[in-house]
Write an enzyme that holds these catalytic residues in place. Structure first.
Site, PDB file in Angstrom:
ATOM      1  N   ASP A  15      -6.945  -0.363   5.943  1.00 19.02           N
ATOM      2  CA  ASP A  15      -8.024   0.473   5.400  1.00 19.02           C
ATOM      3  C   ASP A  15      -8.873   1.057   6.524  1.00 19.02           C
ATOM      4  O   ASP A  15      -9.465   2.125   6.378  1.00 19.02           O
ATOM      5  CB  ASP A  15      -8.899  -0.354   4.447  1.00 19.02           C
ATOM      6  N   GLU A  52      -0.253 -10.648   3.057  1.00 17.77           N
ATOM      7  CA  GLU A  52      -0.109  -9.762   4.227  1.00 17.77           C
ATOM      8  C   GLU A  52      -0.496 -10.494   5.503  1.00 17.77           C
ATOM      9  O   GLU A  52       0.175 -10.422   6.517  1.00 17.77           O
ATOM     10  CB  GLU A  52      -0.992  -8.525   4.057  1.00 17.77           C
ATOM     11  N   GLY A  57       0.837  -1.208   0.000  1.00 17.30           N
ATOM     12  CA  GLY A  57       0.000   0.000   0.000  1.00 17.30           C
ATOM     13  C   GLY A  57       0.868   1.252   0.000  1.00 17.30           C
ATOM     14  O   GLY A  57       2.090   1.182  -0.146  1.00 17.30           O
ATOM     15  N   SER A  58       0.222   2.395   0.198  1.00 14.19           N
ATOM     16  CA  SER A  58       0.938   3.676   0.076  1.00 14.19           C
ATOM     17  C   SER A  58       1.578   4.129   1.391  1.00 14.19           C
ATOM     18  O   SER A  58       2.544   4.891   1.381  1.00 14.19           O
ATOM     19  CB  SER A  58      -0.036   4.749  -0.404  1.00 14.19           C
ATOM     20  N   GLY A  88      -5.726  -2.777  -1.304  1.00  9.64           N
ATOM     21  CA  GLY A  88      -4.809  -2.964  -2.428  1.00  9.64           C
ATOM     22  C   GLY A  88      -4.761  -4.403  -2.914  1.00  9.64           C
ATOM     23  O   GLY A  88      -3.860  -4.787  -3.658  1.00  9.64           O
TER      24      GLY A  88
END
Ligand code: DER
Length: 264
Positions: free
Chosen positions: A88, A107, A29-30, A101
């Protein structure tokens, strides 16, 4: 928001990566990008004993390589000292919705092998109950062969055989007993309008790093994520859910006032 992600990530890396940390799990993710950035800085300026970074996606693998960190894999380091990942949404018990994502399978595996699982996120992910702020549903990783059966049974659009119906067409009690009894309790949870996640820059559905599809199922506010997760993971064809329950030990939220809020 980027600054909030950076502050949360830097705080988490500064606190949980010590001189004797050897194996680190890198999420996707970011936000986790800033974890890698801080880790690379500390590798240059300190004598860390970091031996291996374990990725949770192609994206994480690229991040590790581009940052010059030691890339390895779970089969070489099945025990991880600490794993860092985004989320999230996070509730007050540190249960998370992840998979925005579409990386939740690897994960959750890496997080489950870590002695400590640390979440880094910005203030938008900080909730009391899952479903309050994250409105895209719970990501479910499903094998391609199963997505129609999961969607249809969830919608209840599979028509019962005629002998299980009353003359007026209503399903008889035996219908529910015989047809849904095995799965009904499990699938009723999927009532929340599940949808197949379609790609934007590719024709067709999103395909995960494991070659699977993602169904996003909206359950509104999730008061008992542990029970829901058990329901979902028992459904044939669902290989992983985006509900990470009783896994995270810390969460760092970058706030919009520049501070970092922690929850443990
Ligand atoms: O897909 C994932 O599970 C990501 O970790 C997601 O939950 C968080 O992504 P973000 O850091 O870009 O918000």
């Amino acid at each position: 928001v980027a600054e909030a992600k950076r502050k949360a990530s830097y705080a988490a890396i500064n606190e949980h990566v010590t001189a004797d940390t050897k194996v680190i799990g890198i999420g996707s993710g970011s936000t986790v990008v800033f974890c890698v950035e801080r880790l690379a800085q500390r590798m240059k300026s300190e004598s860390l004993s970091l031996q291996a970074c374990i990725p949770t996606s192609f994206q994480a693998k690229q991040l590790i390589i581009e940052a010059g960190l030691p890339l390895s894999e779970l089969n070489q380091h099945p025990t991880i000292d600490v794993a860092f990942d985004g989320a999230d949404e996070v509730d007050t018990s540190l249960n998370c919705i992840k998979g925005g994502g579409a990386c939740q399978l690897q994960e959750k595996l890496v997080a489950s092998c870590a002695k400590k699982f640390v979440i880094v996120a910005d203030y938008r992910k900080d909730s009391t109950v899952l479903g309050q702020q994250w409105k895209n549903g719970v990501p479910l990783e499903v094998i391609p062969m199963a997505y129609v059966s999961i969607l249809e049974v969830a919608y209840g659009t599979i028509h019962p055989p005629h002998y299980l119906l009353f003359p007026n067409g209503a399903p008889s009690p035996t219908y529910h007993y015989t047809f849904f009894s095995t799965h009904f309790q499990k699938l009723k949870a999927l009532g929340g309008k599940p949808t197949l996640r379609m790609a934007t820059r590719k024709a067709g559905p999103v395909v995960t790093d494991n070659g699977n599809f993602v169904i996003d199922a909206d359950f509104g506010n999730i008061k008992d994520p542990v029970a829901l997760e058990k329901d979902l993971i028992s459904i044939p064809g669902i290989v992983e859910t985006g509900l990470f329950c009783n896994m995270a030990t810390w969460a760092y939220f970058g706030m919009d006032n520049g501070e970092v809020k922690t929850r443990k």
